[in-house]
Design a protein around this motif. Structure first.
Motif, mmCIF file in Angstrom:
data_model
loop_
_atom_site.group_PDB
_atom_site.id
_atom_site.type_symbol
_atom_site.label_atom_id
_atom_site.label_comp_id
_atom_site.label_asym_id
_atom_site.label_seq_id
_atom_site.Cartn_x
_atom_site.Cartn_y
_atom_site.Cartn_z
ATOM 1 N N UNK A 7 0.821 -1.212 0.000
ATOM 2 C CA UNK A 7 0.000 0.000 0.000
ATOM 3 C C UNK A 7 0.855 1.263 0.000
ATOM 4 N N UNK A 8 1.911 1.265 0.791
ATOM 5 C CA UNK A 8 2.807 2.433 0.829
ATOM 6 C C UNK A 8 3.509 2.591 -0.515
ATOM 7 N N UNK A 9 3.940 1.495 -1.118
ATOM 8 C CA UNK A 9 4.596 1.574 -2.421
ATOM 9 C C UNK A 9 3.638 2.099 -3.486
ATOM 10 N N UNK A 10 2.376 1.741 -3.394
ATOM 11 C CA UNK A 10 1.386 2.231 -4.352
ATOM 12 C C UNK A 10 1.224 3.748 -4.221
ATOM 13 N N UNK A 11 1.183 4.253 -2.988
ATOM 14 C CA UNK A 11 1.076 5.699 -2.771
ATOM 15 C C UNK A 11 2.299 6.411 -3.329
ATOM 16 N N UNK A 12 3.474 5.856 -3.086
ATOM 17 C CA UNK A 12 4.714 6.474 -3.575
ATOM 18 C C UNK A 12 4.739 6.469 -5.096
ATOM 19 N N UNK A 59 0.407 10.985 6.756
ATOM 20 C CA UNK A 59 -0.944 11.173 7.295
ATOM 21 C C UNK A 59 -1.783 9.892 7.306
ATOM 22 N N UNK A 60 -1.552 9.000 6.351
ATOM 23 C CA UNK A 60 -2.336 7.768 6.276
ATOM 24 C C UNK A 60 -1.711 6.663 7.120
ATOM 25 N N UNK A 61 -0.406 6.473 6.975
ATOM 26 C CA UNK A 61 0.344 5.462 7.725
ATOM 27 C C UNK A 61 1.444 6.174 8.508
ATOM 28 N N UNK A 80 11.630 4.568 7.661
ATOM 29 C CA UNK A 80 10.793 3.375 7.534
ATOM 30 C C UNK A 80 10.183 3.302 6.142
ATOM 31 N N UNK A 81 9.725 4.435 5.623
ATOM 32 C CA UNK A 81 9.174 4.448 4.261
ATOM 33 C C UNK A 81 10.240 4.052 3.250
#
Length: 83
Positions: A19-24, A47-49, A55-56
């Motif tokens: 999910x984080x990779x999709x946002x990036x 804001x979401x995670x 960490x990102x």
């Protein structure tokens, strides 16, 4: 005894990484200072995670298995019910 070697990630961790990779991928543009990794983290990911910037960076460098690879069951795992 702990086996050393390939680290097996948990399913929820891999889902969060995905999910984080999709946002990036949606918001990052190479060469654009207003859409670099730090700004993407600050405006969209944090804001979401809630997580720190490092960490990102670790999340986006984590190799993700293919969809069908992560669903394989361990052959040594006993089953509760015979199907």
């Amino acid at each position: 005894m702990i086996k050393m070697g390939k680290r097996k990630h948990h399913r929820n961790y891999l889902n969060r990484v995905r999910l984080v990779c999709r946002i990036v991928q949606e918001h990052y543009e190479p060469g654009c200072q207003s859409k670099n990794y730090y700004q993407v983290w600050r405006l969209y990911v944090n804001p979401v995670y809630p997580m720190c910037y490092h960490t990102m960076l670790r999340y986006i460098s984590t190799p993700l298995p293919k969809e069908n690879e992560e669903e394989k069951d361990d052959p040594n795992q006993l089953t509760l019910f015979d199907l």
